[in-house]
Design an enzyme around this catalytic site. Structure first.
Site, PDB file in Angstrom:
ATOM      1  N   ASN A   1      -7.466  -4.983  -4.288  1.00  0.00           N
ATOM      2  CA  ASN A   1      -6.788  -4.130  -5.535  1.00  0.00           C
ATOM      3  C   ASN A   1      -6.403  -5.149  -6.590  1.00  0.00           C
ATOM      4  O   ASN A   1      -5.605  -5.931  -6.598  1.00  0.00           O
ATOM      5  CB  ASN A   1      -5.583  -3.432  -4.736  1.00  0.00           C
ATOM      6  CG  ASN A   1      -4.789  -2.644  -5.624  1.00  0.00           C
ATOM      7  OD1 ASN A   1      -5.006  -2.722  -6.994  1.00  0.00           O
ATOM      8  ND2 ASN A   1      -3.917  -2.043  -5.440  1.00  0.00           N
TER       9      ASN A   1
ATOM     10  N   CYS B   1      -0.720   0.101 -11.246  1.00  0.00           N
ATOM     11  CA  CYS B   1      -2.163   0.479 -11.144  1.00  0.00           C
ATOM     12  C   CYS B   1      -2.829   1.565 -12.051  1.00  0.00           C
ATOM     13  O   CYS B   1      -3.955   1.608 -12.097  1.00  0.00           O
ATOM     14  CB  CYS B   1      -2.577   0.792  -9.801  1.00  0.00           C
ATOM     15  SG  CYS B   1      -1.942  -0.631  -8.483  1.00  0.00           S
TER      16      CYS B   1
ATOM     17  N   HIS C   1      -9.147   4.450  -8.829  1.00  0.00           N
ATOM     18  CA  HIS C   1      -8.427   3.025  -8.612  1.00  0.00           C
ATOM     19  C   HIS C   1      -8.856   2.690  -7.314  1.00  0.00           C
ATOM     20  O   HIS C   1      -8.687   3.362  -6.242  1.00  0.00           O
ATOM     21  CB  HIS C   1      -6.934   3.501  -8.721  1.00  0.00           C
ATOM     22  CG  HIS C   1      -6.025   2.221  -8.411  1.00  0.00           C
ATOM     23  ND1 HIS C   1      -6.244   0.959  -8.847  1.00  0.00           N
ATOM     24  CD2 HIS C   1      -5.123   2.165  -7.484  1.00  0.00           C
ATOM     25  CE1 HIS C   1      -5.443   0.145  -8.290  1.00  0.00           C
ATOM     26  NE2 HIS C   1      -4.528   0.676  -7.471  1.00  0.00           N
TER      27      HIS C   1
HETATM   28  O1  UT7 Z   1      -2.280   0.163  -5.791  1.00  0.00           O
HETATM   29  C1  UT7 Z   1      -0.908   0.526  -5.691  1.00  0.00           C
HETATM   30  C2  UT7 Z   1      -0.356   1.162  -4.966  1.00  0.00           C
HETATM   31  N1  UT7 Z   1      -0.638   1.132  -3.404  1.00  0.00           N
HETATM   32  C3  UT7 Z   1      -1.396   1.578  -2.468  1.00  0.00           C
HETATM   33  O2  UT7 Z   1      -1.879   2.432  -2.876  1.00  0.00           O
HETATM   34  C4  UT7 Z   1      -1.202   1.125  -1.097  1.00  0.00           C
HETATM   35  C5  UT7 Z   1      -0.981   2.327  -0.204  1.00  0.00           C
HETATM   36  N2  UT7 Z   1      -0.646   1.762   1.274  1.00  0.00           N
HETATM   37  C6  UT7 Z   1      -1.537   1.271   1.890  1.00  0.00           C
HETATM   38  O3  UT7 Z   1      -2.848   1.326   1.500  1.00  0.00           O
HETATM   39  C7  UT7 Z   1      -1.457   1.274   3.305  1.00  0.00           C
HETATM   40  O4  UT7 Z   1      -0.199   1.722   3.797  1.00  0.00           O
HETATM   41  C8  UT7 Z   1      -1.632  -0.184   3.817  1.00  0.00           C
HETATM   42  C9  UT7 Z   1      -2.970  -0.843   3.732  1.00  0.00           C
HETATM   43  C10 UT7 Z   1      -0.629  -1.184   2.907  1.00  0.00           C
HETATM   44  C11 UT7 Z   1      -0.995  -0.265   5.486  1.00  0.00           C
HETATM   45  O5  UT7 Z   1      -1.680   0.598   6.244  1.00  0.00           O
HETATM   46  P1  UT7 Z   1      -1.183   1.436   7.115  1.00  0.00           P
HETATM   47  O6  UT7 Z   1      -2.297   2.248   7.760  1.00  0.00           O
HETATM   48  O7  UT7 Z   1      -0.161   2.412   6.325  1.00  0.00           O
HETATM   49  O8  UT7 Z   1      -0.357   0.548   7.985  1.00  0.00           O
HETATM   50  P2  UT7 Z   1       1.306   0.368   8.436  1.00  0.00           P
HETATM   51  O9  UT7 Z   1       2.065   0.066   7.325  1.00  0.00           O
HETATM   52  O10 UT7 Z   1       1.752   1.862   8.904  1.00  0.00           O
HETATM   53  O11 UT7 Z   1       1.385  -0.383   9.690  1.00  0.00           O
HETATM   54  C12 UT7 Z   1       0.576  -0.029  10.861  1.00  0.00           C
HETATM   55  C13 UT7 Z   1       0.807  -1.317  11.902  1.00  0.00           C
HETATM   56  C14 UT7 Z   1       2.156  -1.861  11.980  1.00  0.00           C
HETATM   57  O12 UT7 Z   1       2.309  -2.265  13.198  1.00  0.00           O
HETATM   58  P3  UT7 Z   1       3.209  -1.386  14.360  1.00  0.00           P
HETATM   59  O13 UT7 Z   1       4.621  -1.442  13.612  1.00  0.00           O
HETATM   60  O14 UT7 Z   1       2.599  -0.064  14.347  1.00  0.00           O
HETATM   61  O15 UT7 Z   1       3.304  -2.198  15.573  1.00  0.00           O
HETATM   62  C15 UT7 Z   1       1.832  -2.943  10.827  1.00  0.00           C
HETATM   63  O16 UT7 Z   1       2.770  -3.848  11.579  1.00  0.00           O
HETATM   64  O17 UT7 Z   1       0.125  -2.234  11.270  1.00  0.00           O
HETATM   65  C16 UT7 Z   1       0.714  -3.269  11.220  1.00  0.00           C
HETATM   66  N3  UT7 Z   1       0.106  -4.332  10.066  1.00  0.00           N
HETATM   67  C17 UT7 Z   1      -0.923  -5.142  10.238  1.00  0.00           C
HETATM   68  N4  UT7 Z   1      -1.591  -5.746  11.362  1.00  0.00           N
HETATM   69  C18 UT7 Z   1      -2.595  -6.291  11.182  1.00  0.00           C
HETATM   70  C19 UT7 Z   1       0.510  -4.295   8.724  1.00  0.00           C
HETATM   71  N5  UT7 Z   1      -0.406  -5.212   8.234  1.00  0.00           N
HETATM   72  C20 UT7 Z   1      -1.259  -5.639   9.153  1.00  0.00           C
HETATM   73  C21 UT7 Z   1      -2.410  -6.650   8.790  1.00  0.00           C
HETATM   74  N6  UT7 Z   1      -2.835  -7.043  10.019  1.00  0.00           N
HETATM   75  N7  UT7 Z   1      -2.495  -7.108   7.645  1.00  0.00           N
END
Ligand code: UT7
Length: 333
Positions: free
Chosen positions: A287, A117, A257
């Site tokens: 993204n 990125c 970004h």
């Molecule tokens: O550009 C390259 C670099 N990449 C980035 O900068 C991405 C950085 N990371 C992020 O943007 C975020 O971490 C994500 C958008 C990928 C995920 O968001 P988050 O708030 O960090 O969620 P999480 O991974 O901590 O998951 C929270 C909950 C989980 O459920 P439990 O375990 O709490 O029951 C996930 O299973 O949300 C769940 N979850 C979803 N629920 C509905 C994860 N993805 C989804 C989804 N829909 N698509």
């Protein structure tokens, strides 16, 4: 004695494919919902390049075609094409070579630059060195990624984030106080375990087993990457302001970004820059990796004025991150 040469952006071209993948459609593919995606990422839809044998060069070619049309530059005048991409058409030849062939850049050389990125920032800074040294006069930097080619549409944690797109800028020398002033670029390979593609490289070439195990897709530990992204992107943006004696009032635009609206908001807030001066299009494109920053410039071009101070900032796989300070070169149409 002539003044110091700077590399200034003299035009922007962009392209996103027609197919719109909405949050609603993703709800029919994986267990997710529009509310979760919107509140956790800010994304509403992304563009997908459909069709057989359609690689990243298709996106880049459209963007560069538009760039040449807008700037009126003859392809034979181009000295160098740098293509920032993590999804090249093939491992070799470089996608930049395919773009050069498409536009008829007979007097140019070209290469790809892979920094996930942060690719566009790395490429812009690299290209600028060739201009500032007086070596080249017309350099195209294109950021292009067909992220849908490495995304697992069974993985709800990644497939909601990424999209396809490309945008390109023309860099030319100027003696005016415009163009790229400063960049801070960093990388840290200890971040690799948290964001990578397991197979398909020389370490683990493609096998039936690697395909069956779905190892040719982006692997991301989202929460860890998020934590580093917020810290590094805002640190480096603050650092470049400080070392160039810039206060928030001196900056007309933050060009971040587009990985997650929450990361963008954290960076803007650390810099003291409001939403009205922060470029934002993640809701429409998701993204697009190397293409996010130039696609922002493309979308906001009409609002930019000659002499505007822009801070570009990125964070991505590697880990890689960085920030650039540039003075915009022309009034938008
Ligand atoms: O550009 C390259 C670099 N990449 C980035 O900068 C991405 C950085 N990371 C992020 O943007 C975020 O971490 C994500 C958008 C990928 C995920 O968001 P988050 O708030 O960090 O969620 P999480 O991974 O901590 O998951 C929270 C909950 C989980 O459920 P439990 O375990 O709490 O029951 C996930 O299973 O949300 C769940 N979850 C979803 N629920 C509905 C994860 N993805 C989804 C989804 N829909 N698509």
């Amino acid at each position: 004695m002539s003044n110091k040469l700077r590399a200034v952006i003299t035009g922007v071209g962009g392209y996103v494919p027609d197919y719109v993948l909405t949050n609603k459609e993703l709800e029919t593919i994986v267990d997710t919902n529009d509310e979760w995606i919107t509140s956790r990422t800010g994304i509403k839809e992304r563009r997908i390049l459909k069709g057989k044998d359609q690689g990243t060069s298709v996106l880049a070619n459209h963007a560069v075609d538009q760039l040449l049309e807008k700037t009126g530059v003859n392809p034979e005048e181009i000295d160098l094409i740098i293509c920032a991409t993590t999804t090249p058409d093939m491992i070799f030849p470089a996608t930049a070579n395919l773009v050069g062939e498409h536009i008829g850049a007979k007097n140019a050389f070209g290469y790809d630059l892979q920094a996930a990125c942060s690719g566009f920032l790395y490429a812009l800074t690299t290209a600028s060195q060739f201009i500032c040294s007086g070596t080249y006069k017309k350099v195209i930097v294109v950021g292009a990624d067909k992220m849908s080619s490495i995304i697992d549409y069974q993985d709800r944690t990644t497939c909601i984030i990424f999209g396809d797109g490309a945008a390109a800028v023309m860099l030319e020398p100027t003696e005016e106080p415009l163009g790229l002033v400063d960049s801070i670029l960093r990388s840290d390979g200890s971040g690799a375990p948290f964001l990578h593609l397991k197979a398909g490289g020389s370490r683990r070439p493609a096998t039936i087993e690697s395909v069956t195990a779905r190892e040719h897709f982006v692997y991301q530990e989202g929460a860890t990457v998020f934590k580093y992204a917020v810290k590094h992107m805002s640190d480096v943006a603050a650092q470049i302001m400080q070392r160039n004696d810039l206060t928030a009032n001196d900056i007309q635009w933050l060009v971040p970004h587009q990985a997650n609206k929450r990361i963008i908001d954290a960076t803007a807030s650390r810099m003291g820059i409001g939403e009205d001066r922060t470029m934002f299009n993640i809701h429409r494109y998701g993204n697009t990796t190397s293409a996010t920053i130039p696609l922002c410039l493309w979308d906001y071009e009409s609002q930019l004025k000659k002499g505007d101070n822009l801070i570009l900032a990125a964070f991505g796989g590697g880990f890689t991150w960085g920030a650039s300070y540039l003075k915009w070169g022309y009034d938008g149409q």
